[in-house]
Design a protein around this motif. Structure first.
Motif, PDB file in Angstrom:
ATOM      1  N   ALA A  63      -0.283   4.488  -7.024  1.00 32.94           N
ATOM      2  CA  ALA A  63      -1.726   4.560  -6.816  1.00 32.94           C
ATOM      3  C   ALA A  63      -2.371   5.381  -7.924  1.00 32.94           C
ATOM      4  O   ALA A  63      -1.701   6.126  -8.648  1.00 32.94           O
TER       5      ALA A  63
ATOM      6  N   GLU B  29      -5.242   3.711  -2.727  1.00 28.44           N
ATOM      7  CA  GLU B  29      -4.857   2.304  -2.694  1.00 28.44           C
ATOM      8  C   GLU B  29      -3.998   1.960  -3.910  1.00 28.44           C
ATOM      9  O   GLU B  29      -4.098   2.610  -4.958  1.00 28.44           O
TER      10      GLU B  29
ATOM     11  N   GLN C  79       0.827  -1.209   0.000  1.00 28.89           N
ATOM     12  CA  GLN C  79       0.000   0.000   0.000  1.00 28.89           C
ATOM     13  C   GLN C  79       0.863   1.262   0.000  1.00 28.89           C
ATOM     14  O   GLN C  79       0.487   2.277  -0.580  1.00 28.89           O
TER      15      GLN C  79
ATOM     16  N   LEU D  37      -7.901  -2.203  -4.024  1.00 27.48           N
ATOM     17  CA  LEU D  37      -7.312  -2.909  -2.891  1.00 27.48           C
ATOM     18  C   LEU D  37      -7.707  -4.382  -2.902  1.00 27.48           C
ATOM     19  O   LEU D  37      -6.876  -5.263  -2.657  1.00 27.48           O
TER      20      LEU D  37
END
Length: 365
Positions: free
Chosen positions: A114, A120, A109, A262
């Motif tokens: 992202a 995420e 993460q 995610l």
């Protein structure tokens, strides 16, 4: 035992040496500043010869060494605990949970690019990490997104086939059919039939693998929209892999997009010993192309002791709810425990609770 331990340490060191060549920055931005852009195909083109040589050396030095004995219980019980697989992309620790190429979920993460600042990680980045052992730059991830979009078009016969399937067919059955139906475009199968040299098999496998991943979202979305809604599937290729998939499913909520990113990342890999991954490898070892191999893996995933447990546990909870409501029971530790024992004493299992390997709460949860 000591010989087996030594070999295990050597295997771990071999994997570690591969990872040592990869970049492990302390922040997402660091990756962008330390290497120039390269396509996934180019990166793998450099890595594959190195891995091939490592495997040759490993076999030459330790090929005759025993990994341990196998008991009758293990043989009858499906090979549980038998050391019989070399698998690098992820490692499942009984206490710690899953690591992807050595990285925990929180590290992924933090380090993987992202879609939005502080968001995420993108599944495209995790795919890059799994295949190369390297944390990708944002440019590399963006190139992978564009490549998936470019490869996503379904063969003309697939969508009519999916829309013509019985409405009561289970989605996993339809998904397997959809993937297998795309096999008419297998580049590996065509190359093999044309006499491709075995040293080039990985190149054709790569092409099919990328095509399968690119086509999966639309196949799944068609099945979902036809079964539960009006059948309309709308795309937005300006978005990433996950965002576009959400639009095809019929959802247009940035928060749901982030959840999907995610969800895809943390469920992308779970060692190679689980039934679906092992099935895919086993079928692939016959030189069946990735379409056929992945479809076979999906069939294993559809079993109630594997992926279908997600559905089974929901059914179990709904049955609990219905029974308690009908009998006017309160929902508490005592009544739930009693219901659980009723399930077990009737010769059934409580689906979705417990894990074959993990001994602590799954970090994905």
């Amino acid at each position: 035992i000591s010989a087996s331990f030594a070999l295990r340490r050597t295997l771990q060191q071999t994997m570690a040496s591969s990872l040592a060549r990869s970049i492990k920055p302390t922040a997402r931005a660091a990756a962008s500043s330390v290497r120039s852009f390269a396509s996934l195909r180019e990166v793998l083109g450099d890595l594959v010869p190195v891995k091939q040589e490592e495997m040759k050396q490993l076999k030459a030095k330790y090929g005759k060494m025993s990994l341990g004995e196998v008991t009758v219980d293990q043989c009858i019980g499906g090979g549980r605990g038998v050391k019989s697989m070399l698998y690098e992309t992820s490692l499942l620790d009984a206490d710690e949970g899953i690591r992807f190429r050595g990285y925990t979920i929180p590290e992924c993460q933090k380090l993987l690019p992202a879609y939005q600042a502080g968001g995420e990680p993108l599944p495209e980045g995790l795919i890059w990490l799994l295949l190369t052992g390297k944390i990708p730059t944002k440019s590399e991830v963006d190139s992978l997104t564009a490549e998936f979009h470019a490869r996503s078009k379904l063969p003309s016969h697939v969508e009519p086939l999916l829309r013509g399937l019985p409405k009561d067919m289970h989605p996993m059955t339809a998904l397997s059919i959809g993937v297998a139906a795309c096999q008419t475009e297998s580049k590996f199968a065509k190359a093999y039939a044309a006499g491709a040299h075995k040293s080039t098999y990985w190149e054709h496998t790569y092409e099919d693998m990328m095509d399968v991943m690119a086509k999966l979202p639309e196949i799944a979305a068609i099945i979902y929209r036809v079964k539960y809604f009006d059948g309309k599937v709308e795309k937005d290729p300006s978005l990433d892999y996950s965002g576009n998939f959400c639009r095809m499913l019929g959802y247009d909520d940035p928060k749901f997009d982030e959840l999907m990113r995610l969800y895809m990342v943390i469920h992308s890999d779970h060692e190679g010993g689980n039934a679906s991954a092992h099935t895919t490898h086993l079928v692939g070892s016959t030189l069946s192309d990735p379409y056929l191999s992945y479809a076979a893996g999906l069939n294993a995933l559809a079993g109630p002791l594997h992926g279908l447990a997600n559905q089974e546990v929901l059914g179990w909870i709904q049955a609990l709810q219905a029974k308690f409501k009908a009998e006017g029971k309160a929902v508490n530790k005592e009544t739930i425990t009693a219901f659980g024992w009723e399930t077990l004493n009737s010769g059934k299992v409580i689906p979705g609770y417990g894990h074959a390997v993990l001994r602590k709460t799954d970090p994905r949860y």
